[in-house]
Design a protein around this motif. Structure first.
Motif, PDB file in Angstrom:
ATOM      1  N   ILE A 184       0.856  -1.190   0.000  1.00 31.18           N
ATOM      2  CA  ILE A 184       0.000   0.000   0.000  1.00 31.18           C
ATOM      3  C   ILE A 184       0.890   1.238   0.000  1.00 31.18           C
ATOM      4  CG2 ILE A 184      -1.749   1.316   1.245  1.00 31.18           C
ATOM      5  CD1 ILE A 184      -2.813  -1.323   0.217  1.00 31.18           C
ATOM      6  N   ARG A 185       0.661   2.105  -0.953  1.00 31.45           N
ATOM      7  CA  ARG A 185       1.411   3.363  -1.050  1.00 31.45           C
ATOM      8  C   ARG A 185       0.543   4.488  -0.495  1.00 31.45           C
ATOM      9  NH1 ARG A 185       3.578   6.180  -6.594  1.00 31.45           N
ATOM     10  NH2 ARG A 185       4.129   8.149  -5.626  1.00 31.45           N
ATOM     11  N   VAL A 186       1.147   5.358   0.300  1.00 32.25           N
ATOM     12  CA  VAL A 186       0.429   6.487   0.893  1.00 32.25           C
ATOM     13  C   VAL A 186       0.751   7.745   0.087  1.00 32.25           C
ATOM     14  CG1 VAL A 186       0.068   7.839   2.982  1.00 32.25           C
ATOM     15  CG2 VAL A 186       0.561   5.387   3.161  1.00 32.25           C
ATOM     16  N   ASN A 187      -0.272   8.352  -0.490  1.00 31.89           N
ATOM     17  CA  ASN A 187      -0.120   9.552  -1.315  1.00 31.89           C
ATOM     18  C   ASN A 187      -0.580  10.809  -0.581  1.00 31.89           C
ATOM     19  OD1 ASN A 187       0.781   8.111  -3.648  1.00 31.89           O
ATOM     20  ND2 ASN A 187      -1.323   7.477  -3.998  1.00 31.89           N
ATOM     21  N   LEU A 188      -0.410  10.821   0.718  1.00 38.52           N
ATOM     22  CA  LEU A 188      -0.896  11.935   1.521  1.00 38.52           C
ATOM     23  C   LEU A 188      -0.197  13.244   1.165  1.00 38.52           C
ATOM     24  CD1 LEU A 188      -2.917  12.642   3.680  1.00 38.52           C
ATOM     25  CD2 LEU A 188      -1.283  11.912   5.406  1.00 38.52           C
ATOM     26  N   ASP A 189       1.096  13.197   0.870  1.00 37.00           N
ATOM     27  CA  ASP A 189       1.829  14.411   0.485  1.00 37.00           C
ATOM     28  C   ASP A 189       1.227  15.057  -0.759  1.00 37.00           C
ATOM     29  OD1 ASP A 189       3.694  14.692   2.503  1.00 37.00           O
ATOM     30  OD2 ASP A 189       5.207  13.486   1.483  1.00 37.00           O
ATOM     31  N   VAL A 190       0.835  14.222  -1.708  1.00 41.59           N
ATOM     32  CA  VAL A 190       0.258  14.734  -2.959  1.00 41.59           C
ATOM     33  C   VAL A 190      -1.041  15.472  -2.681  1.00 41.59           C
ATOM     34  CG1 VAL A 190      -0.712  14.073  -5.200  1.00 41.59           C
ATOM     35  CG2 VAL A 190       1.322  12.902  -4.337  1.00 41.59           C
TER      36      VAL A 190
ATOM     37  N   PRO B 257       2.013  15.640  15.013  1.00 39.67           N
ATOM     38  CA  PRO B 257       2.734  15.703  13.737  1.00 39.67           C
ATOM     39  C   PRO B 257       3.647  14.479  13.538  1.00 39.67           C
ATOM     40  CG  PRO B 257       2.749  17.850  14.779  1.00 39.67           C
ATOM     41  CD  PRO B 257       2.168  16.878  15.783  1.00 39.67           C
ATOM     42  N   ALA B 258       4.199  13.947  14.629  1.00 35.99           N
ATOM     43  CA  ALA B 258       5.061  12.758  14.523  1.00 35.99           C
ATOM     44  C   ALA B 258       4.273  11.552  14.023  1.00 35.99           C
ATOM     45  CB  ALA B 258       5.704  12.455  15.871  1.00 35.99           C
ATOM     46  N   ASN B 259       3.060  11.347  14.550  1.00 35.92           N
ATOM     47  CA  ASN B 259       2.244  10.224  14.091  1.00 35.92           C
ATOM     48  C   ASN B 259       1.802  10.411  12.650  1.00 35.92           C
ATOM     49  OD1 ASN B 259       2.425   8.694  16.407  1.00 35.92           O
ATOM     50  ND2 ASN B 259       0.540   9.487  17.293  1.00 35.92           N
ATOM     51  N   LEU B 260       1.506  11.633  12.266  1.00 36.96           N
ATOM     52  CA  LEU B 260       1.137  11.900  10.876  1.00 36.96           C
ATOM     53  C   LEU B 260       2.326  11.624   9.961  1.00 36.96           C
ATOM     54  CD1 LEU B 260      -1.033  12.809   8.897  1.00 36.96           C
ATOM     55  CD2 LEU B 260      -0.241  15.150   9.223  1.00 36.96           C
ATOM     56  N   SER B 261       3.513  11.971  10.399  1.00 39.09           N
ATOM     57  CA  SER B 261       4.714  11.718   9.617  1.00 39.09           C
ATOM     58  C   SER B 261       4.923  10.225   9.395  1.00 39.09           C
ATOM     59  CB  SER B 261       5.936  12.317  10.317  1.00 39.09           C
ATOM     60  OG  SER B 261       7.107  12.031   9.597  1.00 39.09           O
ATOM     61  N   ILE B 262       4.675   9.428  10.417  1.00 38.94           N
ATOM     62  CA  ILE B 262       4.795   7.967  10.293  1.00 38.94           C
ATOM     63  C   ILE B 262       3.820   7.457   9.241  1.00 38.94           C
ATOM     64  CG2 ILE B 262       4.358   5.787  11.508  1.00 38.94           C
ATOM     65  CD1 ILE B 262       5.482   7.208  14.041  1.00 38.94           C
ATOM     66  N   LEU B 263       2.619   7.987   9.240  1.00 36.37           N
ATOM     67  CA  LEU B 263       1.628   7.593   8.241  1.00 36.37           C
ATOM     68  C   LEU B 263       2.051   8.031   6.846  1.00 36.37           C
ATOM     69  CD1 LEU B 263      -1.118   6.410   7.510  1.00 36.37           C
ATOM     70  CD2 LEU B 263      -2.131   8.615   8.070  1.00 36.37           C
TER      71      LEU B 263
END
Length: 67
Positions: free
Chosen positions: A2-8, A28-34
């Motif tokens: 599974i690829r996470v495209n959250l940055d996009v 923010p640390a947990n979001l970064s892990i995601l």
């Protein structure tokens, strides 16, 4: 895989990771892990909050890459 495209999606919405973390109530640390794909899983509740904050569908931020 599974690829996470959250940055996009964040970029398209002109929103920072810090702002999203504040809106959905996680660190923010947990979001970064995601965002980096290092999370072992995600709660549907968290996914729901992300989709509401970004006005998107789960498929916009999660992508299955077969292999």
């Amino acid at each position: 895989m599974i690829r996470v495209n959250l940055d996009v999606v964040l970029s398209e919405r002109k929103m920072t990771s810090k702002e999203l973390a504040q809106r959905i109530g996680i660190t923010p640390a947990n979001l970064s892990i995601l965002k980096t794909g290092k999370a072992r899983g995600i709660r549907f509740e968290t996914l729901d909050k992300i989709c509401r904050a970004l006005n998107c569908q789960p498929g916009d931020i999660l992508e299955y890459q077969g292999g």
